[in-house]
Design an enzyme around this catalytic site. Structure first.
Site, PDB file in Angstrom:
ATOM      1  N   GLY A 111     -15.597   2.297   3.961  1.00 38.51           N
ATOM      2  CA  GLY A 111     -14.339   2.985   3.681  1.00 38.51           C
ATOM      3  C   GLY A 111     -13.695   2.603   2.362  1.00 38.51           C
ATOM      4  N   HIS A 125     -10.122  -5.654  -3.191  1.00 41.01           N
ATOM      5  CA  HIS A 125      -8.771  -5.843  -2.663  1.00 41.01           C
ATOM      6  C   HIS A 125      -8.868  -6.243  -1.206  1.00 41.01           C
ATOM      7  CE1 HIS A 125      -9.914  -1.578  -2.386  1.00 41.01           C
ATOM      8  NE2 HIS A 125      -9.298  -1.569  -1.224  1.00 41.01           N
ATOM      9  N   LEU A 126      -7.916  -7.068  -0.809  1.00 42.24           N
ATOM     10  CA  LEU A 126      -7.837  -7.546   0.567  1.00 42.24           C
ATOM     11  C   LEU A 126      -6.609  -6.902   1.210  1.00 42.24           C
ATOM     12  CD1 LEU A 126      -8.726  -9.438   2.844  1.00 42.24           C
ATOM     13  CD2 LEU A 126      -7.548 -11.302   1.672  1.00 42.24           C
ATOM     14  N   HIS A 127      -6.849  -6.131   2.283  1.00 43.71           N
ATOM     15  CA  HIS A 127      -5.732  -5.513   3.012  1.00 43.71           C
ATOM     16  C   HIS A 127      -5.101  -6.554   3.941  1.00 43.71           C
ATOM     17  CE1 HIS A 127      -6.802  -1.121   2.352  1.00 43.71           C
ATOM     18  NE2 HIS A 127      -7.992  -1.667   2.104  1.00 43.71           N
ATOM     19  N   ASP A 174       0.851  -1.197   0.000  1.00 39.11           N
ATOM     20  CA  ASP A 174       0.000   0.000   0.000  1.00 39.11           C
ATOM     21  C   ASP A 174       0.887   1.248   0.000  1.00 39.11           C
ATOM     22  OD1 ASP A 174      -3.221   0.499   1.023  1.00 39.11           O
ATOM     23  OD2 ASP A 174      -1.818   2.193   1.071  1.00 39.11           O
ATOM     24  N   ASN A 181     -12.767  -3.708   2.711  1.00 31.01           N
ATOM     25  CA  ASN A 181     -13.674  -2.574   2.896  1.00 31.01           C
ATOM     26  C   ASN A 181     -14.767  -2.656   1.845  1.00 31.01           C
ATOM     27  OD1 ASN A 181     -12.272  -1.439   5.066  1.00 31.01           O
ATOM     28  ND2 ASN A 181     -10.852  -0.374   3.713  1.00 31.01           N
TER      29      ASN A 181
HETATM   30  P1  AMP Z   1      -9.758   1.086   0.341  1.00 29.65           P
HETATM   31  O1  AMP Z   1      -9.960   2.304   1.181  1.00 29.65           O
HETATM   32  O2  AMP Z   1     -10.112  -0.199   1.013  1.00 29.65           O
HETATM   33  O3  AMP Z   1     -10.416   1.241  -1.019  1.00 29.65           O
HETATM   34  O4  AMP Z   1      -8.200   0.970   0.111  1.00 29.65           O
HETATM   35  C1  AMP Z   1      -7.534   1.525  -0.963  1.00 29.65           C
HETATM   36  C2  AMP Z   1      -6.064   1.521  -0.592  1.00 29.65           C
HETATM   37  O5  AMP Z   1      -5.323   1.701  -1.784  1.00 29.65           O
HETATM   38  C3  AMP Z   1      -5.648   2.631   0.371  1.00 29.65           C
HETATM   39  O6  AMP Z   1      -5.095   2.051   1.543  1.00 29.65           O
HETATM   40  C4  AMP Z   1      -4.616   3.429  -0.425  1.00 29.65           C
HETATM   41  O7  AMP Z   1      -3.558   3.890   0.359  1.00 29.65           O
HETATM   42  C5  AMP Z   1      -4.162   2.413  -1.462  1.00 29.65           C
HETATM   43  N1  AMP Z   1      -3.647   2.946  -2.710  1.00 29.65           N
HETATM   44  C6  AMP Z   1      -4.176   3.935  -3.465  1.00 29.65           C
HETATM   45  N2  AMP Z   1      -3.439   4.132  -4.566  1.00 29.65           N
HETATM   46  C7  AMP Z   1      -2.412   3.246  -4.502  1.00 29.65           C
HETATM   47  C8  AMP Z   1      -1.298   2.952  -5.342  1.00 29.65           C
HETATM   48  N3  AMP Z   1      -1.087   3.625  -6.489  1.00 29.65           N
HETATM   49  N4  AMP Z   1      -0.435   1.981  -4.964  1.00 29.65           N
HETATM   50  C9  AMP Z   1      -0.638   1.308  -3.816  1.00 29.65           C
HETATM   51  N5  AMP Z   1      -1.665   1.526  -2.988  1.00 29.65           N
HETATM   52  C10 AMP Z   1      -2.537   2.489  -3.313  1.00 29.65           C
END
Ligand code: AMP
Length: 115
Positions: A94, A101-103, A31, A88
């Protein structure tokens, strides 16, 4: 098919990312705004807007994402202490990037409940 989101662009290598794992079904990368020492996103190459958009045909794919999340957590050395896996969903959940995507978050004690 991948998406027009930022994650679709990463999957198609149109923009760079710190990729830690790839296979036929998914990609895992760090991330860009990490919330903990380990913060990796496991992203399917197929476009689904969120976990809510999954149908019965994606059950195996979503299981695979969890499997890969555990592998990348182990590779980052956080398996023993533990970590958090988060999908999310929607505005209140959020979600900011509408591509499933899976954090994988860990490397420090995490508080619960979330804010
Ligand atoms: P969500 O809020 O669950 O949609 O998470 C999206 C995540 O993507 C956030 O934690 C951002 O920091 C991350 N993110 C956004 N753009 C990028 C990128 N170009 N490379 C890596 N992570 C990203």
């Amino acid at each position: 098919m991948s998406s027009d989101t930022i994650f679709g662009k990463i999957i198609r290598r149109e923009i760079p990312a710190d990729i830690v794992y790839e296979d036929d079904l998914c990609l895992a990368f760090r991330d860009v705004n990490p919330q903990a020492p380990t913060h990796i996103l496991v992203v399917p190459k197929e476009h689904l807007e969120s976990a809510q958009a999954m149908g019965p045909e994606q059950r195996e794919l979503v299981g695979h994402l969890v499997y890969v999340a555990n592998q990348v957590a182990a590779k980052d050395g956080i398996a023993e202490r533990g970590y958090r896996l988060v999908f999310n969903v929607g505005v209140d959940g959020g979600l900011t990037v509408p591509h499933l995507h899976l954090h994988v978050i860990g490397g420090r004690p995490l508080t619960w409940p979330p804010g």
